[in-house]
Motif scaffolding. Structure first.
Motif, PDB file in Angstrom:
ATOM      1  N   LYS A  21      -5.153  17.463  21.712  1.00  0.00           N
ATOM      2  CA  LYS A  21      -3.890  17.895  22.099  1.00  0.00           C
ATOM      3  C   LYS A  21      -2.643  18.258  20.861  1.00  0.00           C
ATOM      4  N   LEU A  22      -2.143  19.369  21.087  1.00  0.00           N
ATOM      5  CA  LEU A  22      -1.181  19.577  19.793  1.00  0.00           C
ATOM      6  C   LEU A  22       0.061  18.571  19.881  1.00  0.00           C
ATOM      7  N   ILE A  23       0.582  17.559  19.136  1.00  0.00           N
ATOM      8  CA  ILE A  23       1.312  16.870  19.569  1.00  0.00           C
ATOM      9  C   ILE A  23       2.748  17.819  19.837  1.00  0.00           C
ATOM     10  N   ASP A  24       3.420  18.428  20.909  1.00  0.00           N
ATOM     11  CA  ASP A  24       4.489  18.705  21.374  1.00  0.00           C
ATOM     12  C   ASP A  24       6.283  18.177  21.291  1.00  0.00           C
ATOM     13  N   THR A  25       6.475  18.262  19.845  1.00  0.00           N
ATOM     14  CA  THR A  25       7.738  17.544  19.622  1.00  0.00           C
ATOM     15  C   THR A  25       8.932  18.366  19.641  1.00  0.00           C
ATOM     16  N   SER A  26      10.179  17.576  19.614  1.00  0.00           N
ATOM     17  CA  SER A  26      11.867  18.637  20.258  1.00  0.00           C
ATOM     18  C   SER A  26      11.890  19.254  19.703  1.00  0.00           C
ATOM     19  N   THR A  27      11.622  18.570  18.229  1.00  0.00           N
ATOM     20  CA  THR A  27      11.856  19.494  15.989  1.00  0.00           C
ATOM     21  C   THR A  27      11.031  20.637  16.261  1.00  0.00           C
ATOM     22  N   SER A  28      11.087  21.704  16.139  1.00  0.00           N
ATOM     23  CA  SER A  28      10.608  22.710  15.144  1.00  0.00           C
ATOM     24  C   SER A  28      10.389  22.777  13.534  1.00  0.00           C
ATOM     25  N   VAL A  29       9.188  22.924  13.170  1.00  0.00           N
ATOM     26  CA  VAL A  29       9.249  22.603  12.082  1.00  0.00           C
ATOM     27  C   VAL A  29       8.667  23.495  11.598  1.00  0.00           C
ATOM     28  N   SER A  68      12.007  11.057  20.792  1.00  0.00           N
ATOM     29  CA  SER A  68      11.399  10.166  21.674  1.00  0.00           C
ATOM     30  C   SER A  68      10.381   9.347  20.293  1.00  0.00           C
ATOM     31  N   LEU A  69      11.330   7.444  20.213  1.00  0.00           N
ATOM     32  CA  LEU A  69      10.086   7.115  19.250  1.00  0.00           C
ATOM     33  C   LEU A  69       8.354   7.387  19.383  1.00  0.00           C
ATOM     34  N   GLU A  70       7.856   7.498  20.854  1.00  0.00           N
ATOM     35  CA  GLU A  70       7.130   7.450  20.882  1.00  0.00           C
ATOM     36  C   GLU A  70       6.194   8.610  20.445  1.00  0.00           C
ATOM     37  N   ARG A  71       6.802   9.668  20.164  1.00  0.00           N
ATOM     38  CA  ARG A  71       6.328  10.867  20.408  1.00  0.00           C
ATOM     39  C   ARG A  71       6.562  10.989  18.965  1.00  0.00           C
ATOM     40  N   ALA A  72       6.847  10.560  18.056  1.00  0.00           N
ATOM     41  CA  ALA A  72       7.998  10.709  16.823  1.00  0.00           C
ATOM     42  C   ALA A  72       6.476   9.892  15.819  1.00  0.00           C
TER      43      ALA A  72
END
Length: 313
Positions: A97-105, A255-259
């Motif tokens: 599943k695509l990873i949902d980061t808080s930062t948009s790229v 979130s270090l885990e998400r990063a």
């Protein structure tokens, strides 16, 4: 002055003169005549054609044969997910599943870099990150980029990952408070994709965009995953767009885990791409992929001569 050959061909096939006049080049008629002669072997009127017309007819038949061969070849198989042929498929290294980061790229890609598909890392990034957008062009303005206008609407400055004297160093102890403030909000991270010369030119040609952005950078001694045999970087510490994005997310994500998950899959997909490319290169026959131009011309002329002999001798 109209060639008498057009009249002869039109009379043979019952084509009206007004239709023939509309055709500047009677290529279709030549093909029809050549195919008719080739199939029926009716050579009773062959003596009326001069050598140039005979050569054109033979060339038309040969060209038709080549086109039929090209149409009979099916397109190569392509993976629907990563849009790569099976030997280069990287789906095994992608997240379910695509990873949902808080930062948009947001990636601003040079058109020339887009054509370097076999080794470009940018096509891998939307396969890993949910909030990843790619725009292609030589220069950009804020108004043409929706993500930028939305970011400005939140009274935030987009972050442009590009070194400079006014850039915030994300992994510098002197900017700890600034980085924490950035981590507390959803950010828009802009990356420039191209060679260093192309990236600098895009920056120079997009002054309005650069003016409203906050430049950021990081200090890294990490070497690129690219081996020098595939793609040579200006310096050992120079990273690809994908690697730079993964490193920046480690510094910006709250979130270090998400990063960590994003970095793991981004770099993992790139390693898979490089390994597959190296494997295919080593196993591939070293013979030239395409025949030399001289050889192709010789083969075409030889086939035309054979057809001419069959039709008119």
């Amino acid at each position: 002055m109209r060639s008498p050959h057009v009249d002869q061909i039109s009379m043979r096939f019952g084509i009206q003169r007004r239709c023939v006049k509309m055709m500047a080049i009677p290529g279709l008629l030549l093909v029809c005549l050549a195919l008719q002669l080739h199939q029926t072997h009716s050579f009773s009127t062959m003596d009326q054609y001069d050598p140039n017309m005979k050569t054109k007819i033979a060339s038309s038949v040969a060209k038709t044969e080549r086109r039929e061969v090209e149409r009979s070849r099916g397109g190569r198989e392509i993976c629907e997910r990563c849009i790569r042929p099976p030997p280069l498929c990287v789906c095994q290294s992608l997240p379910e599943k695509l990873i949902d980061t808080s930062t948009s790229v947001l990636i601003l890609q040079h058109p020339r870099e887009r054509r370097r598909k076999s080794l470009s890392t940018v096509p891998l990034m939307p396969l890993v990150l949910e909030k990843c957008t790619v725009k292609v062009g030589y220069n950009f303005t804020p108004t043409e980029l929706t993500l930028v206008t939305e970011c400005l609407g939140r009274e935030q400055k987009p972050l442009l990952l590009f070194p400079g004297p006014d850039a915030i160093t994300l992994d510098d102890d002197n900017h700890v408070d600034t980085v924490k403030n950035l981590q507390s909000k959803e950010q828009l991270l802009i990356l420039i994709d191209g060679t260093w010369a192309e990236a600098k030119r895009m920056i120079m040609q997009s002054p309005a965009l650069i003016q409203i952005c906050q430049q950021v950078q990081f200090q890294s001694e990490q070497e690129s995953i690219y081996p020098s045999s595939l793609r040579k970087e200006p310096e050992k510490h120079c990273l690809s767009t994908l690697e730079s994005c993964a490193h920046a997310l480690m510094l910006l994500e709250p979130s270090l885990e998400r990063a960590t998950e994003s970095k793991l899959f981004l770099e993992g997909s790139m390693r898979c791409m490089v390994e597959k490319r190296m494997s295919v290169s080593e196993s591939r026959n070293r013979a030239p992929r395409f025949a030399r131009a001289g050889k192709k011309i010789f083969e075409k002329n030889q086939r035309r001569h054979e057809i001419k002999q069959q039709l008119f001798n």
